[in-house]
Design a protein around this motif. Sequence first.
Motif, PDB file in Angstrom:
ATOM      1  N   PHE A 190       0.836  -1.205   0.000  1.00 14.38           N
ATOM      2  CA  PHE A 190       0.000   0.000   0.000  1.00 14.38           C
ATOM      3  C   PHE A 190       0.875   1.262   0.000  1.00 14.38           C
ATOM      4  O   PHE A 190       0.506   2.273  -0.582  1.00 14.38           O
ATOM      5  CB  PHE A 190      -0.953  -0.003   1.195  1.00 14.38           C
ATOM      6  CG  PHE A 190      -2.265  -0.679   0.904  1.00 14.38           C
ATOM      7  CD1 PHE A 190      -3.211  -0.086   0.078  1.00 14.38           C
ATOM      8  CD2 PHE A 190      -2.561  -1.911   1.446  1.00 14.38           C
ATOM      9  CE1 PHE A 190      -4.424  -0.716  -0.192  1.00 14.38           C
ATOM     10  CE2 PHE A 190      -3.765  -2.559   1.183  1.00 14.38           C
ATOM     11  CZ  PHE A 190      -4.703  -1.951   0.359  1.00 14.38           C
ATOM     12  N   THR A 191       2.027   1.202   0.679  1.00 11.43           N
ATOM     13  CA  THR A 191       2.927   2.360   0.649  1.00 11.43           C
ATOM     14  C   THR A 191       3.385   2.620  -0.790  1.00 11.43           C
ATOM     15  O   THR A 191       3.408   3.757  -1.255  1.00 11.43           O
ATOM     16  CB  THR A 191       4.161   2.102   1.549  1.00 11.43           C
ATOM     17  OG1 THR A 191       3.713   1.856   2.873  1.00 11.43           O
ATOM     18  CG2 THR A 191       5.098   3.302   1.563  1.00 11.43           C
ATOM     19  N   TRP A 217       0.638   4.164  -2.763  1.00 10.49           N
ATOM     20  CA  TRP A 217       0.508   5.596  -2.508  1.00 10.49           C
ATOM     21  C   TRP A 217       1.600   6.378  -3.261  1.00 10.49           C
ATOM     22  O   TRP A 217       1.351   7.425  -3.835  1.00 10.49           O
ATOM     23  CB  TRP A 217       0.572   5.871  -1.010  1.00 10.49           C
ATOM     24  CG  TRP A 217       0.758   7.318  -0.657  1.00 10.49           C
ATOM     25  CD1 TRP A 217       1.797   7.857   0.031  1.00 10.49           C
ATOM     26  CD2 TRP A 217      -0.117   8.408  -0.978  1.00 10.49           C
ATOM     27  NE1 TRP A 217       1.631   9.206   0.163  1.00 10.49           N
ATOM     28  CE2 TRP A 217       0.461   9.582  -0.442  1.00 10.49           C
ATOM     29  CE3 TRP A 217      -1.319   8.520  -1.674  1.00 10.49           C
ATOM     30  CZ2 TRP A 217      -0.130  10.836  -0.582  1.00 10.49           C
ATOM     31  CZ3 TRP A 217      -1.907   9.765  -1.808  1.00 10.49           C
ATOM     32  CH2 TRP A 217      -1.319  10.907  -1.268  1.00 10.49           C
ATOM     33  N   MET A 218       2.804   5.815  -3.248  1.00 15.16           N
ATOM     34  CA  MET A 218       3.908   6.502  -3.934  1.00 15.16           C
ATOM     35  C   MET A 218       3.668   6.565  -5.449  1.00 15.16           C
ATOM     36  O   MET A 218       4.152   7.466  -6.109  1.00 15.16           O
ATOM     37  CB  MET A 218       5.234   5.792  -3.643  1.00 15.16           C
ATOM     38  CG  MET A 218       5.678   5.937  -2.200  1.00 15.16           C
ATOM     39  SD  MET A 218       7.144   4.977  -1.841  1.00 15.16           S
ATOM     40  CE  MET A 218       8.405   5.972  -2.630  1.00 15.16           C
TER      41      MET A 218
END
Lengths: 187, 201
Positions: free
Chosen positions: A61-62, A65-66
Motif C-alpha cells: 500500500f505504501t 501511494w507513492m
Amino acid sequence: MDGPTGHDVKGSGGLGRCKGVEQAATEFASFYAADRDECLRVVLLNVGSRPLAEDLVEEAFTRAWMAWPKVRQHPARRAWVVRTALNAHISWLRRRRREVALAGHDVAAADRPDPVLDGDLATALRGLALRQREVVTLRLLLDLDTAATARLLGISPGTVGVHLHRALATLRQHLSDPSRSEQELSR
Amino acid sequence: MNDDTALADIRGALTEARDGLGHVRLDTPAEQLMARGRRRRARRRVVPAAAGAAAGSLALGLALGLPAGPQPVHVSLAAWSVSTSSGGTVTVTFHELAHPGLLRRTLAKAGVPALVSFRQSCATQPQTQALASTGAATGTPDSLVIQPASLPAGSKLIISILPTDNAGGPLPLPTFNFGLLAAGQTATCSSAGTLHVSSPG
C-alpha cells in the motif's frame, strides 16, 4: 475587463495543487479502508505468517501511494496491491536466505497456529511455484478474468491458462490426499 | 474431474479459507503509510543531492589544490545524520538502516575512516574492547559520538548494525556493534550479531 492579477493566478494555482494533493490523499485513504483487510487475508493465505503478511501489505500500500497517479487509474487496484505484496515477499525470502546462509541461526518466531492457515489447501497453495500461486490468487481469490490476469502479470492469456491448469492439478492432488502437503513440507 | 469442475471446487475451497480469516484485520492507519511514502520520496530526492554535493565539494577541493584533511560535515538524511562540532567531535545519529556507503564517505570527509555495514556484524569482542580502550567513540542505542583525533593512525572505526527480529513484531530492533579495526587488520563479518555498545573504559 478585469482580469486576474499575476498574484491571483499564482495563488489559485497553489490552491489547486493543494486541493489535488488532498483529493489524492482522500482517494487513497478510501481505497485503503475498503480493500486493506481483503488484501491482508489473501496475502496471509499465501505466506502463512500474520506479522509478515501485515508488513508485506503495508509495504504494497505504501508503494501504491507513492505511485498513486498510476495506481488510481489501474483497472484492478486490489490485485495490483496483492501482486506487489507477493513480489515483496520474494525479495524478503531472498534477503532472508542470504542472511541465514551466513550464520543459520536467525529463526523467525513461530506464529500462533491458525486452523485455516494450517489447512491442507492453504499449505498446498503456499507450496506452489510463485507464478502458479499468483495466477491462482488473481483468478480464484480476486476474481480477475484470464485477460486481466495476463495483463497484470505481463504474460499471455495462454500462459495464464497453462499455469492455472498445472496449479489446479497440484491443488486437486493435495485436496484428494491431504497427507501429501505434510510429507512435502517435512522433506 | 475436468478443469472447470476443479476450478469451481478449488475456488470454493479457497474462498471459504479466505472467509475463515474474517477476524484478520489491518489496523495501521492510512496516514502512517502515506507518511512513510512521503519520507521515502524525500529521501530519494535528498540522497542523490547529498551525494552530488559531496562529489562537488571533493572536485572543488581537488581543483583548488586544497589539503584533503577533515572537513566540517553537517549531513541530515531520513536514514541518519552526521554532524561535526566546533571541538572536532563527530556525532552520528541513526534513524533507519540505509545508505551505508554514503555514510562511510561522509564520515571519511569528517576525518573518520570507517567500515560501515547495515546487514552484518563485523566487530569481534577484542575489536569492541580496542575501541573502548581508546575512548575514541561512545555509543548510545541510536547514536555514536566520535573523537577522530583519538583514533590510532591507520585504524578504522567499525560500525555494524544488524536488524534483528523482535519476536514476531512488525519492526525489527537493530543490534549495534562498534569496534576498532587496527592498521593492517581485516574485518570478518557475519549475521551473528550480539549487542556490543562501546563505552570508554
